[in-house]
Design an enzyme around this catalytic site. Structure first.
Site, PDB file in Angstrom:
ATOM      1  N   ASP A 134       0.835  -1.192   0.000  1.00  0.00           N
ATOM      2  CA  ASP A 134       0.000   0.000   0.000  1.00  0.00           C
ATOM      3  C   ASP A 134       0.880   1.256   0.000  1.00  0.00           C
ATOM      4  O   ASP A 134       1.917   1.302   0.653  1.00  0.00           O
ATOM      5  CB  ASP A 134      -0.867  -0.016   1.271  1.00  0.00           C
ATOM      6  CG  ASP A 134      -1.862   1.120   1.317  1.00  0.00           C
ATOM      7  OD1 ASP A 134      -2.711   1.185   0.411  1.00  0.00           O
ATOM      8  OD2 ASP A 134      -1.787   1.953   2.254  1.00  0.00           O
ATOM      9  N   GLU A 161       1.541  -0.565  -4.926  1.00  0.00           N
ATOM     10  CA  GLU A 161       0.585   0.453  -5.347  1.00  0.00           C
ATOM     11  C   GLU A 161       1.407   1.722  -5.564  1.00  0.00           C
ATOM     12  O   GLU A 161       1.715   2.431  -4.613  1.00  0.00           O
ATOM     13  CB  GLU A 161      -0.474   0.700  -4.268  1.00  0.00           C
ATOM     14  CG  GLU A 161      -1.461   1.784  -4.686  1.00  0.00           C
ATOM     15  CD  GLU A 161      -2.180   2.461  -3.505  1.00  0.00           C
ATOM     16  OE1 GLU A 161      -3.293   2.943  -3.716  1.00  0.00           O
ATOM     17  OE2 GLU A 161      -1.618   2.537  -2.402  1.00  0.00           O
TER      18      GLU A 161
END
Ligand code: CA
Length: 505
Positions: free
Chosen positions: A221, A256
């Site tokens: 993330d 990401e």
């Protein structure tokens, strides 16, 4: 007619060999990752196993057969660690499973059962920040001690109005003292201090723990926000990758890195893979304009750029994820367009990611809860989770209805993923562009003498594509004009919305 008669006559070799995304030293790379179709699961919304209405890990285990049947060979679990929020992107304890989701033992069982079916499990690792409820932050708030420097502080109160490189208010007020801490996402998510070697070793330990449990990799993330400077991020991720591969050489790191392709390329060195955020946007845009050809052109040029950084890099194509309005809503519920979108990204090279519910055409636009609604297994509401209200039209979307209907979107996804799994050229082959009118997505995928051509006409006119002297067999056609197994050569005619997949004989 987009290109002239002379062009058609002269053009006997139609595959343009300008762009080749190499598979040269393939076998050394990622049988365990590349070419597999992954499925992103928001556990809370997926399947409830114990009757409390909230999706859980045992629920995911119960549905592994469904995923296997669909052709899924990898799962990305959105955050499963103990968290202060419903979505889990603010972790309170990295070594505990979110209570609503079950136990560490449940996770172990899920991993085992998935591996029995040759399905990999990748989990979200949220390490840019912790929850403000994390014990580290609670200790740090006291102003001294070992955890103080796990976070970033200032007593310069003028910074309260400063913007972060992400464009958010970067600093939040401490609840205990006249000072600020760095928190670029939200005050409940204080950023960890990656200049502190203790933080880095803690994070490595967390990774080790889950890799030893059997997790196959991590979806990282906010991978570009650990440091504000890209160079420092790259140094960190290189070091982290080395650590991870030391524990499991086959583990994968999927970042990401939410940015334009050009800004992502340096991450193709330290990360094995990251998501192509441009692709989904471009697919939506070209479906509206009817000019599908640019989808492949730009995908290939991005991929080439990444491959220059690292030959073994694998890009991850997808349409939309849990942070974006659902694809079906973006194309106004048009199932023809939905099929074309799926056929494009599921035939491109890389490791594609399906967002749960996409395969049944679930709708959803922000706020976030509405793009993360319960998966609709059934018109019998007790068979779906009830973590949030369902605003989708249940009679239309429910999987059980779509299973009965061979023409449904679900069956189309199953066919497409099945083709990718059964045809090595589609999962692992080189890609090249096929000369075609602007409205046609036209690519060839080839490996070890096998070649597959994918032609999709997004325009409003009937289009012709020259396919050359070789004979092709139809693997899939959405128009009855070409039945499966019919043979063709030289020229094919594509109706509006026509998806045609051919294999060279
Ligand atoms: Ca439950």
């Amino acid at each position: 007619m987009v290109w002239g008669i002379a062009g058609i006559v002269l053009c006997s070799i139609l595959i343009i060999g300008l762009f080749r995304v190499g598979n040269t030293s393939k076998e050394m790379t990622y049988d365990h990752y590349e070419g597999r179709v992954f499925y992103e699961i928001f556990v809370r919304a997926f399947q409830d196993s114990d009757g409390d209405g909230i999706g859980d890990l045992n629920g995911v285990t119960q549905k592994l057969d469904y995923l296997q049947e669909l052709g899924i060979r990898g799962i990305w679990l959105m955050p499963i660690q103990k968290s202060s929020s419903y979505h889990g992107y603010d972790v309170e304890d990295y070594y505990a499973i979110e209570e609503d989701y079950g136990t560490m033992e449940d996770l172990r069982r899920l991993i085992d059962e998935a591996h029995k079916r040759d399905i990999k499990i990748v989990m979200d690792l949220v390490i840019n920040h912790t929850s403000s409820e994390h014990q580290w932050f609670q200790e740090a708030l006291k102003g001294e001690g070992a955890y103080r420097d796990y976070y970033i502080w200032t007593d310069d109160m003028t910074k309260e109005h400063e913007y972060s490189p992400m464009g958010t208010k970067g600093w939040a007020k401490s609840p205990t003292k006249e000072e600020l801490y760095y928190a670029i996402f939200w005050k409940g998510m204080p950023d960890l201090n990656y200049d502190n070697p203790h933080v880095i070793s803690q994070i490595k330990e967390i990774a080790t723990y889950y890799l030893e449990l059997g997790i196959d990799g991590f979806r990282l993330d906010a991978a570009k926000w650990l440091h504000d400077e890209k160079e420092k991020n790259i140094v960190f991720w290189n070091d982290f990758r080395e650590h991870v591969e030391g524990v499991n050489p086959k583990a994968v790191l999927i970042g990401e890195v939410w940015d334009q392709a050009f800004n992502c390329k340096e991450y193709a060195g330290p990360l094995h893979s990251f998501f192509d955020f441009d692709l989904g946007e471009q697919i939506i845009k070209t479906l509206k304009s009817g000019r599908l050809s640019s989808v492949a052109t730009s995908y290939i040029s991005h991929y080439e750029m990444y491959k220059e950084q690292s030959e073994s890099f694998v890009v991850a194509p997808f349409l939309t994820n849990h942070d974006q309005n659902r694809i079906m809503s973006m194309i106004d519920g048009d199932t023809d367009q939905m099929r074309m979108a799926a056929a494009m990204y599921l035939t491109l090279p890389g490791a594609p990611y399906v967002y749960y519910g996409e395969e049944i055409g679930m709708l959803g636009t922000k706020p976030d809860e509405m793009i993360r609604e319960p998966f609709i297994w059934s018109t019998d509401l007790s068979k779906n989770t009830s973590w949030a209200p369902i605003t989708n039209e249940i009679e239309v979307v429910a999987l059980e209805k779509q299973i009965e209907n061979e023409e449904s979107l679900y069956h189309f996804y199953k066919k497409m993923i099945g083709l990718r799994n059964s045809q090595k050229a589609l999962s692992r082959g080189d890609i090249s562009l096929v000369k075609a009118p602007k409205s046609v997505f036209a690519i060839a995928r080839a490996i070890e003498g096998e070649e597959i051509m994918v032609l999709i006409n997004g325009g409003k006119e009937v289009e012709k594509v020259q396919i050359g002297e070789a004979r092709y067999r139809v693997l899939l056609s959405t128009e009855d004009s070409y039945k499966e197994k019919s043979k063709m050569q030289q020229e094919v005619e594509l109706q509006q919305n026509h998806i045609l997949i051919l294999k060279k004989e």
